[in-house]
Design an enzyme around this catalytic site. Structure first.
Site, PDB file in Angstrom:
ATOM      1  N   LYS A  37      25.942  -4.143  17.241  1.00 40.92           N
ATOM      2  CA  LYS A  37      25.315  -4.393  18.549  1.00 40.92           C
ATOM      3  C   LYS A  37      26.043  -5.573  19.185  1.00 40.92           C
ATOM      4  CE  LYS A  37      21.108  -6.635  20.293  1.00 40.92           C
ATOM      5  NZ  LYS A  37      19.848  -7.298  19.844  1.00 40.92           N
TER       6      LYS A  37
ATOM      7  N   VAL B  33       5.274  -0.424  10.075  1.00 42.65           N
ATOM      8  CA  VAL B  33       5.210  -0.145  11.523  1.00 42.65           C
ATOM      9  C   VAL B  33       6.278   0.874  11.923  1.00 42.65           C
ATOM     10  CG1 VAL B  33       6.792  -1.949  12.343  1.00 42.65           C
ATOM     11  CG2 VAL B  33       4.792  -1.308  13.731  1.00 42.65           C
TER      12      VAL B  33
ATOM     13  N   VAL C 287      -4.494  -3.626  -1.440  1.00 44.27           N
ATOM     14  CA  VAL C 287      -5.289  -4.855  -1.624  1.00 44.27           C
ATOM     15  C   VAL C 287      -6.624  -4.612  -0.927  1.00 44.27           C
ATOM     16  CG1 VAL C 287      -5.519  -7.251  -0.903  1.00 44.27           C
ATOM     17  CG2 VAL C 287      -3.361  -6.438  -1.889  1.00 44.27           C
TER      18      VAL C 287
ATOM     19  N   LEU D 146       5.032  -9.580  11.428  1.00 45.19           N
ATOM     20  CA  LEU D 146       4.044  -9.288  12.479  1.00 45.19           C
ATOM     21  C   LEU D 146       2.733 -10.021  12.228  1.00 45.19           C
ATOM     22  CD1 LEU D 146       4.674  -5.438  12.846  1.00 45.19           C
ATOM     23  CD2 LEU D 146       5.607  -7.302  14.264  1.00 45.19           C
TER      24      LEU D 146
ATOM     25  N   SER E  99       0.834  -1.195   0.000  1.00 48.66           N
ATOM     26  CA  SER E  99       0.000   0.000   0.000  1.00 48.66           C
ATOM     27  C   SER E  99       0.873   1.250   0.000  1.00 48.66           C
ATOM     28  CB  SER E  99      -0.889   0.012   1.255  1.00 48.66           C
ATOM     29  OG  SER E  99      -1.479   1.283   1.400  1.00 48.66           O
TER      30      SER E  99
ATOM     31  N   TYR F  40      13.277 -27.112  21.921  1.00 52.60           N
ATOM     32  CA  TYR F  40      13.290 -27.047  20.449  1.00 52.60           C
ATOM     33  C   TYR F  40      14.058 -25.804  20.004  1.00 52.60           C
ATOM     34  CZ  TYR F  40       9.435 -30.257  21.247  1.00 52.60           C
ATOM     35  OH  TYR F  40       8.669 -31.298  21.695  1.00 52.60           O
TER      36      TYR F  40
ATOM     37  N   ILE G 143      12.852  -9.481  13.744  1.00 51.82           N
ATOM     38  CA  ILE G 143      13.520  -9.754  12.459  1.00 51.82           C
ATOM     39  C   ILE G 143      14.097 -11.175  12.449  1.00 51.82           C
ATOM     40  CG2 ILE G 143      15.474  -9.047  11.004  1.00 51.82           C
ATOM     41  CD1 ILE G 143      14.814  -6.140  11.905  1.00 51.82           C
TER      42      ILE G 143
HETATM   43  C1  LIG Z   1       7.538  -1.127  19.064  1.00 54.42           C
HETATM   44  C2  LIG Z   1       8.238  -2.171  18.251  1.00 54.42           C
HETATM   45  C3  LIG Z   1       9.634  -2.278  18.315  1.00 54.42           C
HETATM   46  C4  LIG Z   1      10.286  -3.255  17.556  1.00 54.42           C
HETATM   47  N1  LIG Z   1      11.670  -3.394  17.647  1.00 54.42           N
HETATM   48  C5  LIG Z   1      12.269  -4.417  16.979  1.00 54.42           C
HETATM   49  C6  LIG Z   1      13.671  -4.632  17.065  1.00 54.42           C
HETATM   50  O1  LIG Z   1      14.391  -3.872  17.699  1.00 54.42           O
HETATM   51  N2  LIG Z   1      14.204  -5.696  16.418  1.00 54.42           N
HETATM   52  C7  LIG Z   1      13.446  -6.547  15.670  1.00 54.42           C
HETATM   53  O2  LIG Z   1      13.987  -7.495  15.122  1.00 54.42           O
HETATM   54  N3  LIG Z   1      12.100  -6.346  15.530  1.00 54.42           N
HETATM   55  C8  LIG Z   1      11.526  -5.306  16.169  1.00 54.42           C
HETATM   56  N4  LIG Z   1      10.186  -5.115  16.030  1.00 54.42           N
HETATM   57  C9  LIG Z   1       9.464  -5.948  15.066  1.00 54.42           C
HETATM   58  C10 LIG Z   1       9.681  -5.331  13.669  1.00 54.42           C
HETATM   59  O3  LIG Z   1       9.201  -4.009  13.658  1.00 54.42           O
HETATM   60  C11 LIG Z   1       8.901  -6.111  12.637  1.00 54.42           C
HETATM   61  O4  LIG Z   1       9.258  -7.465  12.703  1.00 54.42           O
HETATM   62  C12 LIG Z   1       9.250  -5.646  11.257  1.00 54.42           C
HETATM   63  O5  LIG Z   1       9.070  -4.262  11.146  1.00 54.42           O
HETATM   64  C13 LIG Z   1       8.366  -6.361  10.272  1.00 54.42           C
HETATM   65  O6  LIG Z   1       7.153  -5.735  10.198  1.00 54.42           O
HETATM   66  P1  LIG Z   1       6.181  -6.257   9.024  1.00 54.42           P
HETATM   67  O7  LIG Z   1       6.892  -6.091   7.693  1.00 54.42           O
HETATM   68  O8  LIG Z   1       5.733  -7.612   9.406  1.00 54.42           O
HETATM   69  O9  LIG Z   1       4.955  -5.280   9.147  1.00 54.42           O
HETATM   70  P2  LIG Z   1       4.863  -3.749   8.765  1.00 54.42           P
HETATM   71  O10 LIG Z   1       6.177  -3.071   8.898  1.00 54.42           O
HETATM   72  O11 LIG Z   1       3.713  -3.219   9.532  1.00 54.42           O
HETATM   73  O12 LIG Z   1       4.520  -3.734   7.195  1.00 54.42           O
HETATM   74  C14 LIG Z   1       3.225  -4.049   6.751  1.00 54.42           C
HETATM   75  C15 LIG Z   1       3.159  -3.788   5.265  1.00 54.42           C
HETATM   76  O13 LIG Z   1       1.880  -4.214   4.781  1.00 54.42           O
HETATM   77  C16 LIG Z   1       1.357  -3.218   3.908  1.00 54.42           C
HETATM   78  N5  LIG Z   1      -0.076  -3.348   3.889  1.00 54.42           N
HETATM   79  C17 LIG Z   1      -0.929  -3.373   4.928  1.00 54.42           C
HETATM   80  N6  LIG Z   1      -2.189  -3.484   4.508  1.00 54.42           N
HETATM   81  C18 LIG Z   1      -2.140  -3.514   3.140  1.00 54.42           C
HETATM   82  C19 LIG Z   1      -3.108  -3.604   2.098  1.00 54.42           C
HETATM   83  N7  LIG Z   1      -4.426  -3.692   2.357  1.00 54.42           N
HETATM   84  N8  LIG Z   1      -2.685  -3.610   0.827  1.00 54.42           N
HETATM   85  C20 LIG Z   1      -1.365  -3.525   0.522  1.00 54.42           C
HETATM   86  N9  LIG Z   1      -0.395  -3.431   1.453  1.00 54.42           N
HETATM   87  C21 LIG Z   1      -0.790  -3.424   2.744  1.00 54.42           C
HETATM   88  C22 LIG Z   1       1.876  -1.912   4.476  1.00 54.42           C
HETATM   89  O14 LIG Z   1       1.859  -0.919   3.493  1.00 54.42           O
HETATM   90  C23 LIG Z   1       3.307  -2.318   4.863  1.00 54.42           C
HETATM   91  O15 LIG Z   1       4.120  -2.227   3.714  1.00 54.42           O
HETATM   92  C24 LIG Z   1       9.529  -4.121  16.735  1.00 54.42           C
HETATM   93  C25 LIG Z   1       8.141  -3.998  16.663  1.00 54.42           C
HETATM   94  C26 LIG Z   1       7.489  -3.036  17.411  1.00 54.42           C
HETATM   95  C27 LIG Z   1       6.012  -2.928  17.305  1.00 54.42           C
HETATM   96  N1  LIG Z   2      21.474 -17.049  18.027  1.00 51.60           N
HETATM   97  C1  LIG Z   2      21.463 -15.796  18.766  1.00 51.60           C
HETATM   98  C2  LIG Z   2      21.610 -16.102  20.243  1.00 51.60           C
HETATM   99  C3  LIG Z   2      22.226 -15.058  21.097  1.00 51.60           C
HETATM  100  C4  LIG Z   2      23.417 -15.211  21.719  1.00 51.60           C
HETATM  101  N2  LIG Z   2      23.680 -14.064  22.454  1.00 51.60           N
HETATM  102  C5  LIG Z   2      22.691 -13.207  22.276  1.00 51.60           C
HETATM  103  C6  LIG Z   2      22.526 -11.881  22.734  1.00 51.60           C
HETATM  104  C7  LIG Z   2      21.404 -11.190  22.353  1.00 51.60           C
HETATM  105 CL1  LIG Z   2      21.218  -9.610  22.880  1.00 51.60          CL
HETATM  106  C8  LIG Z   2      20.427 -11.773  21.515  1.00 51.60           C
HETATM  107  C9  LIG Z   2      20.589 -13.109  21.020  1.00 51.60           C
HETATM  108  C10 LIG Z   2      21.730 -13.791  21.409  1.00 51.60           C
HETATM  109  C11 LIG Z   2      22.584 -14.925  18.207  1.00 51.60           C
HETATM  110  O1  LIG Z   2      23.718 -15.388  18.147  1.00 51.60           O
HETATM  111  O2  LIG Z   2      22.261 -13.786  17.825  1.00 51.60           O
END
Ligand SMILES: Cc1cc2nc3c(=O)[nH]c(=O)nc-3n(C[C@H](O)[C@H](O)[C@H](O)COP(=O)(O)OP(=O)(O)OC[C@H]3O[C@@H](n4cnc5c(N)ncnc54)[C@H](O)[C@@H]3O)c2cc1C
Ligand SMILES: N[C@@H](Cc1c[nH]c2cc(Cl)ccc12)C(=O)O
Length: 516
Positions: free
Chosen positions: A75, A42, A199, A350, A36, A452, A363
């Site tokens: 990190k 997010v 969509v 998500l 979209s 697991y 991620i």
């Molecule tokens: C507060 C917070 C902090 C986070 N911090 C971390 C972190 O430090 N490390 C980490 O690994 N993960 C973190 N995460 C998780 C990370 O943000 C998500 O895993 C990552 O951004 C993936 O998001 P996504 O792509 O699943 O969803 P989103 O980023 O929400 O993307 C959704 C997509 O779907 C599209 N979409 C929605 N509806 C429609 C539609 N009807 N038609 C077409 N397109 C549509 C949108 O346009 C967008 O492109 C955090 C999450 C939150 C909430």
């Molecule tokens: N497989 C992960 C496990 C891990 C080992 N140490 C840390 C520390 C933090 Cl902050 C997160 C994750 C991990 C990895 O190696 O990333």
């Protein structure tokens, strides 16, 4: 030949999926991604596991290719501040646990630790982080590792196959939107068809399988396999296919966040090479230093704190630099789909599941899911066992990480607010309760943690239990009969290596100023 993939959603999940599938299957697969132009991603998700390097390796990308484009930094750990009590901190690093005479060094530390800091006594990296240093020297060489970084056998392993073989010493922190932008270019250059549109409808056939998606301006888009990357909305998996969602809210109450992206002069501030999680009255604040800005946010439970008070607390925590920055308030859906692969639809990101980002797992979930999709990619038989194996793997990873996060709250010593007192009385998963009893007798090992693959080694559990301070840990009784000399030599060797590194490594900012 089944080879038409339609990805709905263009956040981190959508573009990591598109780029990885293209790297895996090249022109033998046809990928369309529709995202979209109105519904935003997010907008957070900036710290990772160290395993993410397998993703970039798989795409044939070196750090110099993508890190500068994403303002990325290293990190070396998560630094937990004020979880035991205000003023206390400890690290959860990326560093293999040493053992002496068959006992983990943390067990020896419980018996005869040199100081009250298990992390600085048992690991080298906490002192490197405290000094704000880079794990790479200015010429790019990495601190000496018990393995050859470039060795061939390191390539091509999935994360689950790699677990436990070695421990890479750092992960990354990057701007999520810039990574999605970088992977968009990578994907489109390799033939992914990118459509910007909404969509509006998901069409099902009489079996309940997806036959296509209807967009606002580009008509119907159809394929063989549909990947739901629509974020918390979960447009395909939960809405169209009505797959139930299993909430973790009973054990993880944090359901809200407010985030700020704060421009910062990192040359003046310096870069702490870690993600910091600072406990607050009703949750915790993340601080992620990037090149040019800091990503920060308050993760909290709305039953204990209003969004307004959370934003006020966050702004006070950041200080004047936050004055002109807009806040991004986010409602978090905590839990997972019962199944993430239903019929011809796989949810990634998500839409599949999520827990608060205390250990930066979002991620990691995406990366694991994509590896498993590639491994279980179906043919026209649509063998249901592939979906069973996939769903089992995804459920284990998320349920395991959920347990690990609950452990942080159960083990945290502080009880100065109702929020923290409630963490000691709230329900916890039965399996965790059993493990906790074992750990009070013997420190965690590979046999006593979640059984697991879920991405975490036993030493991660040890760091949380020893750092949080709320659960009394005892050494193995056998150590009272053992000769402590070898352990004392190991502690001394760690001190020596720590001294050598902290005297020679460059500051993190200095390294990135030369390598970005
Ligand atoms: C507060 C917070 C902090 C986070 N911090 C971390 C972190 O430090 N490390 C980490 O690994 N993960 C973190 N995460 C998780 C990370 O943000 C998500 O895993 C990552 O951004 C993936 O998001 P996504 O792509 O699943 O969803 P989103 O980023 O929400 O993307 C959704 C997509 O779907 C599209 N979409 C929605 N509806 C429609 C539609 N009807 N038609 C077409 N397109 C549509 C949108 O346009 C967008 O492109 C955090 C999450 C939150 C909430
Ligand atoms: N497989 C992960 C496990 C891990 C080992 N140490 C840390 C520390 C933090 Cl902050 C997160 C994750 C991990 C990895 O190696 O990333």
């Amino acid at each position: 030949m089944l080879n038409k993939v339609v990805i709905v959603g263009g956040g981190t999940a959508g573009w990591m999926t598109a780029s990885y599938l293209k790297a895996a299957f090249g022109d033998r697969i046809n990928v369309t991604l529709v995202e979209s132009g109105h519904v935003g991603a997010v907008g957070v998700g900036e710290a990772t596991f160290s395993d993410i390097r397998h993703f970039f390796e798989f795409l044939g990308l070196k750090e110099k290719d993508w890190m500068p484009a994403c303002n990325a930094t290293y990190k070396l750990a998560v630094r937990f501040e004020n979880w035991r009590e205000k003023g206390h901190y400890f690290y959860h690093p990326f560093e293999q646990m040493r053992s002496v005479n068959g006992f983990p060094l943390t067990d020896w530390w419980l018996q005869q630790g040199p100081t009250d800091r298990f992390d600085k006594d048992c690991f080298v990296m906490p002192s490197v982080i405290d000094a704000g240093l880079s794990p790479r020297r200015l010429d790019g060489t990495l601190i000496d590792q018990p393995f050859d970084e470039g060795a061939d056998e390191m390539q091509g392993l999935t994360m689950s196959e790699h677990q436990g073989k070695t421990q890479f010493p750092y992960a990354y922190q990057f701007e999520a939107a810039l990574l999605a932008k970088y992977l968009t270019k990578y994907s489109v250059e390799r033939g992914v068809k990118h459509i910007v549109d909404d969509v509006q409808q998901v069409n099902l056939d009489d079996r309940g399988w997806i036959s296509g998606v209807t967009t606002a301006e580009h008509g119907d888009i159809s394929g063989d396999l549909y990947i739901d990357c629509t974020g918390f909305r979960a447009l395909l998996i939960n809405k169209a296919l009505d797959e139930p969602f299993i909430s973790y809210a009973d054990t993880l109450p944090n359901d809200s966040a407010v985030a700020l992206q704060v421009p910062m002069d990192m040359e003046k501030r310096g870069i702490m090479p870690c993600t910091t999680a600072t406990a607050q009255d009703a949750g915790w604040i993340w601080t992620i230093p990037l090149m040019g800005r800091v990503g920060t946010g308050y993760v909290y439970a709305k039953d204990y704190l209003s969004p307004e008070d959370a934003e006020r607390t966050l702004r006070e925590f950041v200080g004047p630099a936050a004055a002109d920055v807009n806040a991004n308030h986010i409602k978090m859906r905590i839990g997972r789909s019962r199944n993430s692969w239903v019929n011809n639809c796989v949810a990634v990101g998500l839409s599949s599941g999520f827990v608060e980002p205390l250990e930066s797992t979002g991620i990691f979930f995406i990366h694991h899911a994509i590896e498993q999709i590639a491994k279980n990619f179906p043919n026209e038989d649509w063998n249901p066992n592939q979906r069973v194996l996939y769903n089992r793997s995804i459920a284990h990873v998320m349920d395991g990480i959920r347990e690990f996060l609950v452990l942080h709250y159960v083990a945290a010593k502080r009880q100065d607010t109702q929020y923290w007192r409630d963490t000691k009385t709230r329900a916890i998963p039965d399996s965790l309760a059993e493990r906790l009893e074992m750990w009070k007798t013997q420190v965690p090992d590979s046999e006593s943690i979640f059984p697991y693959y879920h991405g975490l080694p036993a030493y991660s559990y040890m760091c949380v239990l020893l750092g949080m301070g709320g659960i009394e840990m005892k050494p193995s009784p056998a150590l009272a009969l053992s000769d402590p000399a070898a352990a004392e030599r190991e502690f001394a060797a760690i001190r020596d290596k720590t001294r050598r590194l902290t005297e020679t490594l460059p500051k993190a900012y200095e390294y990135f100023a030369q390598h970005h």
